[in-house]
Write a protein that holds these residues in place. Sequence first.
Motif, PDB file in Angstrom:
ATOM      1  N   UNK A  32       0.810  -1.118   0.078  1.00  0.00           N
ATOM      2  CA  UNK A  32      -0.021   0.052  -0.088  1.00  0.00           C
ATOM      3  C   UNK A  32       1.012   1.077   0.048  1.00  0.00           C
ATOM      4  N   UNK A  33       1.753   1.363   0.954  1.00  0.00           N
ATOM      5  CA  UNK A  33       2.621   2.469   0.709  1.00  0.00           C
ATOM      6  C   UNK A  33       3.614   2.645  -0.394  1.00  0.00           C
ATOM      7  N   UNK A  34       3.985   1.526  -1.161  1.00  0.00           N
ATOM      8  CA  UNK A  34       4.713   1.473  -2.456  1.00  0.00           C
ATOM      9  C   UNK A  34       4.160   1.777  -3.470  1.00  0.00           C
ATOM     10  N   UNK A  35       2.609   1.178  -3.326  1.00  0.00           N
ATOM     11  CA  UNK A  35       1.938   1.346  -4.698  1.00  0.00           C
ATOM     12  C   UNK A  35       2.040   0.112  -5.665  1.00  0.00           C
ATOM     13  N   UNK A  36       2.595  -0.833  -4.978  1.00  0.00           N
ATOM     14  CA  UNK A  36       2.838  -2.367  -5.852  1.00  0.00           C
ATOM     15  C   UNK A  36       3.680  -3.029  -4.854  1.00  0.00           C
ATOM     16  N   UNK A  37       4.204  -4.212  -5.354  1.00  0.00           N
ATOM     17  CA  UNK A  37       4.864  -5.255  -4.654  1.00  0.00           C
ATOM     18  C   UNK A  37       6.392  -4.796  -4.872  1.00  0.00           C
ATOM     19  N   UNK A  38       7.147  -4.588  -4.039  1.00  0.00           N
ATOM     20  CA  UNK A  38       8.643  -4.228  -4.113  1.00  0.00           C
ATOM     21  C   UNK A  38       9.390  -5.166  -3.020  1.00  0.00           C
ATOM     22  N   UNK A  39      10.136  -6.076  -3.376  1.00  0.00           N
ATOM     23  CA  UNK A  39      10.922  -6.943  -2.389  1.00  0.00           C
ATOM     24  C   UNK A  39      12.454  -6.782  -2.746  1.00  0.00           C
ATOM     25  N   UNK A  40      13.317  -6.387  -1.668  1.00  0.00           N
ATOM     26  CA  UNK A  40      14.484  -6.236  -1.351  1.00  0.00           C
ATOM     27  C   UNK A  40      15.396  -7.654  -0.983  1.00  0.00           C
ATOM     28  N   UNK A  41      16.247  -8.082  -1.776  1.00  0.00           N
ATOM     29  CA  UNK A  41      16.805  -9.168  -1.585  1.00  0.00           C
ATOM     30  C   UNK A  41      18.535  -8.816  -1.056  1.00  0.00           C
ATOM     31  N   UNK A  42      18.531  -9.418   0.367  1.00  0.00           N
ATOM     32  CA  UNK A  42      19.983  -9.303   0.918  1.00  0.00           C
ATOM     33  C   UNK A  42      20.761 -10.443   0.889  1.00  0.00           C
ATOM     34  N   UNK A  43      22.216 -10.100   1.346  1.00  0.00           N
ATOM     35  CA  UNK A  43      23.093 -11.233   1.351  1.00  0.00           C
ATOM     36  C   UNK A  43      23.419 -11.651   2.638  1.00  0.00           C
ATOM     37  N   UNK A  44      24.163 -12.718   2.913  1.00  0.00           N
ATOM     38  CA  UNK A  44      24.532 -13.264   3.998  1.00  0.00           C
ATOM     39  C   UNK A  44      25.507 -12.044   5.148  1.00  0.00           C
ATOM     40  N   UNK A  45      25.972 -11.067   4.395  1.00  0.00           N
ATOM     41  CA  UNK A  45      26.647 -10.080   5.081  1.00  0.00           C
ATOM     42  C   UNK A  45      25.595  -8.818   5.350  1.00  0.00           C
ATOM     43  N   UNK A  46      24.193  -8.841   4.779  1.00  0.00           N
ATOM     44  CA  UNK A  46      23.329  -7.815   4.964  1.00  0.00           C
ATOM     45  C   UNK A  46      23.447  -6.787   4.087  1.00  0.00           C
ATOM     46  N   UNK A  47      24.199  -7.100   3.057  1.00  0.00           N
ATOM     47  CA  UNK A  47      24.187  -5.972   1.782  1.00  0.00           C
ATOM     48  C   UNK A  47      23.107  -6.275   0.918  1.00  0.00           C
ATOM     49  N   UNK A  48      22.489  -5.414   0.314  1.00  0.00           N
ATOM     50  CA  UNK A  48      21.524  -5.297  -0.727  1.00  0.00           C
ATOM     51  C   UNK A  48      21.936  -5.971  -1.827  1.00  0.00           C
ATOM     52  N   UNK A  49      21.411  -7.157  -2.537  1.00  0.00           N
ATOM     53  CA  UNK A  49      21.643  -7.739  -3.499  1.00  0.00           C
ATOM     54  C   UNK A  49      20.995  -7.066  -4.851  1.00  0.00           C
ATOM     55  N   UNK A  50      19.633  -7.077  -4.533  1.00  0.00           N
ATOM     56  CA  UNK A  50      18.759  -6.616  -5.671  1.00  0.00           C
ATOM     57  C   UNK A  50      17.349  -6.156  -5.225  1.00  0.00           C
ATOM     58  N   UNK A  51      16.588  -5.803  -6.270  1.00  0.00           N
ATOM     59  CA  UNK A  51      15.155  -5.390  -6.005  1.00  0.00           C
ATOM     60  C   UNK A  51      14.265  -6.063  -7.036  1.00  0.00           C
ATOM     61  N   UNK A  52      13.277  -6.781  -6.591  1.00  0.00           N
ATOM     62  CA  UNK A  52      12.259  -7.190  -7.297  1.00  0.00           C
ATOM     63  C   UNK A  52      11.021  -6.152  -7.232  1.00  0.00           C
ATOM     64  N   UNK A  53      10.557  -5.963  -8.619  1.00  0.00           N
ATOM     65  CA  UNK A  53       9.464  -5.080  -8.765  1.00  0.00           C
ATOM     66  C   UNK A  53       8.411  -5.842  -9.624  1.00  0.00           C
ATOM     67  N   UNK A  54       7.147  -5.926  -8.773  1.00  0.00           N
ATOM     68  CA  UNK A  54       6.169  -6.561  -9.508  1.00  0.00           C
ATOM     69  C   UNK A  54       4.926  -5.499  -9.703  1.00  0.00           C
TER      70      UNK A  54
END
Length: 77
Positions: A32-54
Amino acid sequence: MKIIYDPVADAAYIYLQSDPNQYSHMVALDPQAAGGMINFDYDTEGLLLGIEVLGAKRLLHPDLLSEGLESGAAVVE
């Protein structure tokens, strides 16, 4: 940074690291806040790997989606 876009699913994935560490977990943004589905993927060190946008057509600029198609990404049809 690399983006792939699947127009059939209307989904995009934005790769932020070219040599990512092992995937650890995903955090979903409030749809609801984003106006769609957005998922953030993180690695084992807590760094952002990528962003999925549906529902990418609603949320991403058309030039970015075109880049995702031209990047040679596998487009499922």
